[in-house]
Scaffold this motif. Structure first.
Motif, mmCIF file in Angstrom:
data_model
loop_
_atom_site.group_PDB
_atom_site.id
_atom_site.type_symbol
_atom_site.label_atom_id
_atom_site.label_comp_id
_atom_site.label_asym_id
_atom_site.label_seq_id
_atom_site.Cartn_x
_atom_site.Cartn_y
_atom_site.Cartn_z
ATOM 1 N N GLN A 125 83.285 62.137 52.796
ATOM 2 C CA GLN A 125 84.148 63.158 53.327
ATOM 3 C C GLN A 125 83.301 64.274 53.912
ATOM 4 N N VAL A 140 81.903 67.888 54.203
ATOM 5 C CA VAL A 140 81.716 68.945 53.219
ATOM 6 C C VAL A 140 82.621 70.124 53.504
ATOM 7 N N GLU A 197 85.697 70.054 53.884
ATOM 8 C CA GLU A 197 87.005 69.869 53.286
ATOM 9 C C GLU A 197 87.108 70.583 51.948
ATOM 10 N N HIS A 198 86.019 71.019 51.394
ATOM 11 C CA HIS A 198 86.031 71.620 50.070
ATOM 12 C C HIS A 198 86.045 73.129 50.170
ATOM 13 N N THR A 199 86.522 73.761 49.112
ATOM 14 C CA THR A 199 86.540 75.210 49.058
ATOM 15 C C THR A 199 85.121 75.743 49.112
ATOM 16 N N SER A 240 73.746 74.787 50.274
ATOM 17 C CA SER A 240 74.597 74.457 49.132
ATOM 18 C C SER A 240 74.609 75.536 48.067
ATOM 19 N N GLU A 265 77.723 64.808 48.284
ATOM 20 C CA GLU A 265 79.144 65.155 48.252
ATOM 21 C C GLU A 265 79.620 65.421 46.829
ATOM 22 N N VAL A 266 79.140 64.624 45.889
ATOM 23 C CA VAL A 266 79.515 64.809 44.489
ATOM 24 C C VAL A 266 78.897 66.091 43.934
ATOM 25 N N ARG A 315 80.962 69.036 45.228
ATOM 26 C CA ARG A 315 82.229 69.165 44.517
ATOM 27 C C ARG A 315 82.025 69.796 43.150
ATOM 28 N N TYR A 316 80.975 69.395 42.489
ATOM 29 C CA TYR A 316 80.713 69.891 41.139
ATOM 30 C C TYR A 316 80.385 71.383 41.145
ATOM 31 N N ARG A 373 81.118 73.588 43.247
ATOM 32 C CA ARG A 373 82.215 74.406 43.748
ATOM 33 C C ARG A 373 83.404 74.441 42.816
ATOM 34 N N HIS A 374 83.330 73.683 41.732
ATOM 35 C CA HIS A 374 84.389 73.705 40.730
ATOM 36 C C HIS A 374 84.310 75.016 39.960
#
Length: 220
Positions: free
Chosen positions: A10, A12, A14-16, A55, A205-206, A209-210, A212-213
């Motif tokens: 996906q 990047v 697309e994520h917050t 990042s 990508e993983v 996501r981590y 940004r959680h």
């Protein structure tokens, strides 16, 4: 454990978004420790090709190197990322969006926001510099610690992953079928220490996501 080798990548975007790097306190900076040996250069290249340069993470790379020769690893990785890449020197501060590479014939730890270099603790027999790095990141960063095991022989890294996960961090392991040498990945998987099993180019990508959680991105 997730197996995501075939998952479409996906964007990047697309994520917050993370807070800006300037706004993020240093204590909240995630550190990504990466361990590899034989076949690791290709895997590292694939990883950094896919990792955005902003990042907010710092990356610390431990690769088994010939102790008698100068390393070209920092130069090699500089061609695969826009982030600054440096071979580690004693006392260097860890900065976000930078890549740090271990020097030959050393062990490397992260302590109080700095990189600590020492001579190997054992002069004979197997050395486990990846475990040494991972344990220090686990202790320093806890849930903001991310550990990655790439291509290599033996079981270096498996014990360090145990400590990363015990402190609430995340572990990623290269899918054995994508590794030139699958000993290190298979050891980590057999020990049930892999949160995600992925091809190297799928790992950024993983990681994004981590970090940004809310569990990780909240102020320290």
């Amino acid at each position: 454990m997730d197996s995501e080798v075939g998952t479409p990548k996906q964007s990047v975007n697309e994520h917050t978004s993370l807070p800006t790097n300037d706004a993020m306190p240093q204590s909240a900076m995630p550190i990504v420790g990466i361990g590899a040996s034989a076949g690791g250069i290709e895997a590292l290249g694939s990883f950094f090709d896919a990792m955005p340069p902003d990042s907010g993470c710092a990356f610390v790379v431990v690769l088994h190197l010939d102790p008698k020769h100068e390393s070209e690893m920092a130069h090699i990785l500089s061609a695969r990322t826009a982030m600054p890449v440096a071979q580690v020197r004693e006392g260097m501060p860890v900065e976000r969006d930078h890549v740090y590479v271990i020097a030959p014939d050393t062990e490397l730890r992260v302590q109080e926001g700095k990189l600590r270099v020492s001579r190997p603790s054992t002069s004979r027999g197997p050395r486990h510099p990846v475990d040494v790095l991972f344990a220090s990141i686990a202790s320093s960063k806890r849930e903001r610690a991310i550990a990655i095991v790439l291509s290599g022989t033996g079981n270096n890294g498996s014990q360090g992953l145990r400590e990363i996960r015990a402190e609430g961090g995340m572990s990623l392991v290269q899918a054995p079928e994508t590794a030139k040498f699958d000993g290190m990945p298979r050891s980590a998987i057999a020990a049930d220490m892999a949160d995600h099993v992925l091809a190297p180019e799928m790992m950024p990508e993983v990681v994004l996501r981590y970090v940004r959680h809310g569990y990780v991105a909240a102020p320290a």
